[in-house]
Scaffold this motif. Sequence first.
Motif, mmCIF file in Angstrom:
data_model
loop_
_atom_site.group_PDB
_atom_site.id
_atom_site.type_symbol
_atom_site.label_atom_id
_atom_site.label_comp_id
_atom_site.label_asym_id
_atom_site.label_seq_id
_atom_site.Cartn_x
_atom_site.Cartn_y
_atom_site.Cartn_z
ATOM 1 N N SER A 60 0.823 -1.209 0.000
ATOM 2 C CA SER A 60 0.000 0.000 0.000
ATOM 3 C C SER A 60 0.856 1.257 0.000
ATOM 4 O O SER A 60 1.946 1.292 0.579
ATOM 5 C CB SER A 60 -0.920 0.016 1.232
ATOM 6 N N ASP A 61 0.332 2.297 -0.636
ATOM 7 C CA ASP A 61 0.973 3.601 -0.610
ATOM 8 C C ASP A 61 0.905 4.138 0.819
ATOM 9 O O ASP A 61 -0.200 4.268 1.375
ATOM 10 C CB ASP A 61 0.233 4.534 -1.570
ATOM 11 N N PRO A 62 2.031 4.463 1.454
ATOM 12 C CA PRO A 62 2.019 4.941 2.846
ATOM 13 C C PRO A 62 1.109 6.141 3.074
ATOM 14 O O PRO A 62 0.478 6.260 4.122
ATOM 15 C CB PRO A 62 3.488 5.290 3.101
ATOM 16 N N THR A 63 1.019 7.048 2.072
ATOM 17 C CA THR A 63 0.200 8.252 2.270
ATOM 18 C C THR A 63 -1.284 7.916 2.373
ATOM 19 O O THR A 63 -2.050 8.686 2.966
ATOM 20 C CB THR A 63 0.405 9.241 1.112
ATOM 21 N N SER A 64 -1.705 6.765 1.823
ATOM 22 C CA SER A 64 -3.119 6.406 1.876
ATOM 23 C C SER A 64 -3.584 6.164 3.299
ATOM 24 O O SER A 64 -4.747 6.403 3.636
ATOM 25 C CB SER A 64 -3.387 5.173 1.013
ATOM 26 N N TYR A 65 -2.681 5.663 4.154
ATOM 27 C CA TYR A 65 -3.047 5.455 5.557
ATOM 28 C C TYR A 65 -3.405 6.774 6.227
ATOM 29 O O TYR A 65 -4.374 6.864 6.998
ATOM 30 C CB TYR A 65 -1.893 4.796 6.318
ATOM 31 N N PHE A 66 -2.642 7.814 5.953
ATOM 32 C CA PHE A 66 -2.863 9.104 6.600
ATOM 33 C C PHE A 66 -4.102 9.806 6.047
ATOM 34 O O PHE A 66 -4.826 10.469 6.794
ATOM 35 C CB PHE A 66 -1.617 9.989 6.452
ATOM 36 N N LYS A 67 -4.374 9.651 4.751
ATOM 37 C CA LYS A 67 -5.569 10.255 4.174
ATOM 38 C C LYS A 67 -6.828 9.671 4.793
ATOM 39 O O LYS A 67 -7.810 10.379 5.034
ATOM 40 C CB LYS A 67 -5.585 10.035 2.656
ATOM 41 N N ASN A 69 -6.964 7.149 7.668
ATOM 42 C CA ASN A 69 -6.974 6.943 9.118
ATOM 43 C C ASN A 69 -6.814 8.235 9.909
ATOM 44 O O ASN A 69 -7.323 8.341 11.038
ATOM 45 C CB ASN A 69 -5.865 5.971 9.520
ATOM 46 N N THR A 70 -6.107 9.202 9.346
ATOM 47 C CA THR A 70 -5.865 10.445 10.077
ATOM 48 C C THR A 70 -6.809 11.557 9.627
ATOM 49 O O THR A 70 -7.596 12.083 10.423
ATOM 50 C CB THR A 70 -4.401 10.904 9.896
ATOM 51 N N ASP A 71 -6.739 11.908 8.348
ATOM 52 C CA ASP A 71 -7.490 13.075 7.868
ATOM 53 C C ASP A 71 -8.995 12.905 8.009
ATOM 54 O O ASP A 71 -9.700 13.831 8.435
ATOM 55 C CB ASP A 71 -7.133 13.368 6.404
ATOM 56 N N LEU A 72 -9.521 11.734 7.654
ATOM 57 C CA LEU A 72 -10.963 11.510 7.779
ATOM 58 C C LEU A 72 -11.405 11.535 9.239
ATOM 59 O O LEU A 72 -12.484 12.039 9.562
ATOM 60 C CB LEU A 72 -11.349 10.173 7.139
ATOM 61 N N THR A 73 -10.573 10.990 10.116
ATOM 62 C CA THR A 73 -10.901 10.992 11.543
ATOM 63 C C THR A 73 -10.963 12.410 12.075
ATOM 64 O O THR A 73 -11.867 12.763 12.856
ATOM 65 C CB THR A 73 -9.857 10.175 12.331
ATOM 66 N N ILE A 74 -10.024 13.239 11.666
ATOM 67 C CA ILE A 74 -10.009 14.640 12.099
ATOM 68 C C ILE A 74 -11.277 15.358 11.636
ATOM 69 O O ILE A 74 -11.924 16.084 12.402
ATOM 70 C CB ILE A 74 -8.751 15.351 11.562
ATOM 71 N N LYS A 75 -11.642 15.143 10.383
ATOM 72 C CA LYS A 75 -12.838 15.797 9.844
ATOM 73 C C LYS A 75 -14.088 15.357 10.602
ATOM 74 O O LYS A 75 -14.949 16.181 10.945
ATOM 75 C CB LYS A 75 -12.975 15.473 8.362
ATOM 76 N N LYS A 119 1.498 4.709 12.634
ATOM 77 C CA LYS A 119 1.756 6.154 12.732
ATOM 78 C C LYS A 119 0.508 6.962 12.383
ATOM 79 O O LYS A 119 0.226 7.982 13.007
ATOM 80 C CB LYS A 119 2.913 6.539 11.813
ATOM 81 N N SER A 120 -0.242 6.495 11.376
ATOM 82 C CA SER A 120 -1.463 7.214 10.993
ATOM 83 C C SER A 120 -2.514 7.148 12.092
ATOM 84 O O SER A 120 -3.234 8.121 12.345
ATOM 85 C CB SER A 120 -2.029 6.649 9.690
ATOM 86 N N LYS A 121 -2.594 6.015 12.763
ATOM 87 C CA LYS A 121 -3.537 5.868 13.871
ATOM 88 C C LYS A 121 -3.130 6.758 15.049
ATOM 89 O O LYS A 121 -3.971 7.417 15.676
ATOM 90 C CB LYS A 121 -3.597 4.404 14.317
ATOM 91 N N LEU A 122 -1.841 6.777 15.353
ATOM 92 C CA LEU A 122 -1.357 7.596 16.470
ATOM 93 C C LEU A 122 -1.521 9.080 16.182
ATOM 94 O O LEU A 122 -1.874 9.857 17.078
ATOM 95 C CB LEU A 122 0.104 7.273 16.766
ATOM 96 N N GLU A 123 -1.284 9.488 14.948
ATOM 97 C CA GLU A 123 -1.446 10.899 14.594
ATOM 98 C C GLU A 123 -2.891 11.333 14.792
ATOM 99 O O GLU A 123 -3.158 12.446 15.276
ATOM 100 C CB GLU A 123 -1.007 11.128 13.148
ATOM 101 N N ALA A 124 -3.824 10.455 14.430
ATOM 102 C CA ALA A 124 -5.241 10.759 14.663
ATOM 103 C C ALA A 124 -5.527 10.840 16.163
ATOM 104 O O ALA A 124 -6.224 11.761 16.623
ATOM 105 C CB ALA A 124 -6.118 9.698 14.010
ATOM 106 N N GLU A 125 -5.005 9.900 16.924
ATOM 107 C CA GLU A 125 -5.178 9.921 18.378
ATOM 108 C C GLU A 125 -4.695 11.243 18.971
ATOM 109 O O GLU A 125 -5.373 11.863 19.800
ATOM 110 C CB GLU A 125 -4.397 8.780 19.028
ATOM 111 N N ASN A 126 -3.500 11.644 18.560
ATOM 112 C CA ASN A 126 -2.898 12.853 19.125
ATOM 113 C C ASN A 126 -3.742 14.086 18.831
ATOM 114 O O ASN A 126 -3.866 14.982 19.685
ATOM 115 C CB ASN A 126 -1.477 13.036 18.580
ATOM 116 N N TYR A 127 -4.314 14.146 17.632
ATOM 117 C CA TYR A 127 -5.175 15.285 17.314
ATOM 118 C C TYR A 127 -6.404 15.285 18.216
ATOM 119 O O TYR A 127 -6.774 16.324 18.790
ATOM 120 C CB TYR A 127 -5.614 15.247 15.854
ATOM 121 N N LEU A 128 -7.041 14.133 18.339
ATOM 122 C CA LEU A 128 -8.251 14.051 19.156
ATOM 123 C C LEU A 128 -7.974 14.456 20.599
ATOM 124 O O LEU A 128 -8.739 15.200 21.214
ATOM 125 C CB LEU A 128 -8.824 12.628 19.102
ATOM 126 N N LEU A 129 -6.866 13.967 21.132
ATOM 127 C CA LEU A 129 -6.525 14.254 22.528
ATOM 128 C C LEU A 129 -6.104 15.707 22.736
ATOM 129 O O LEU A 129 -6.164 16.211 23.869
ATOM 130 C CB LEU A 129 -5.411 13.315 22.991
#
Length: 298
Positions: A60-67, A69-75, A119-129
């Motif tokens: 998988s393309d690494p950036t797809s995880y962040f789009k 798991n992270t960006d959608l969660t933030i939105k 890393k994408s999961k943790l980045e989302a966690e950190n934003y939420l917290l």
Amino acid sequence: MKITITGASGFVGQHLSKHLKEQGNTVVHLSLRNEDWDLDQNSEAVIHLAGKAHDTSNTSDPTSYFKINTDLTIKLFDQFLASDISGFFYFSSVKAAADTVEGILDENDNADPQTPYGKSKLEAENYLLSQKLPAGKRLFIIRPCMIHGPGNKGNLNLLYKVVEKGLPWPLAAFHNERSFLSIDNLNFLILKMLQNKDIPSGVYQFADDHHLSTNDLVKIIADVSGKKEKLWKINANLISACAKVGDVLKLPLNSERLKKLTESYVVSNAKIKDALRITELPISAAQGLEKTIKSFQL
């Protein structure tokens, strides 16, 4: 109670939706695939299951995880903050904390994921917290370990096929201890958290009460299947060398899959049980695995 679930078409989403409905709740399925989605403002809680799963083939393309798991969660979380909805459950992963574990992993360990998935999961966690929760709102970050149950496809199913066909398990030389999570225990915990308004916001790990080795798992599968377990203790270094060849040739056995099959990964569930004031989960690790394995025979 009215509950919005993202990722409701997935394995966990299907089981959790069914369980919550059986307990008298109304479940709303929210797809995040289209950009014009909106939260149901009449919901009391959001359970965010949608995400990109860990690709053990490493293609998988690494950036797809962040789009995803992270960006959608933030939105989604930003919409939650602006709404009157009181509870937000984000399904992260123990892989947001650690890819390998020495001893027993708990919520106080420093998170140090090494893969784009973790890393994408943790980045989302950190934003939420990092966001200030308005009064009356609660945030739960759920870190489950390996989830299984009827209808689940994955390494358990592969292992079942090996044992059911009477083939030997060639990785018996690798001694490990692993935590699993029965879908029944996951459903139980989520429902209890929804019902108990006194549980504080925070990070909670989900796992069955006891851990098992892969060799234990082979024995359970053999017992359920009416087979005799065949545990071959082939030299571990030789197996590891073969897995490295698999990395290059893109074979079914590669280093990542070998790691998942043989590493120790023990997860503590003490924090969530303390919060719920329970001493044990309704389904033992062995009972849950037996139920999953029996479903493979149907």
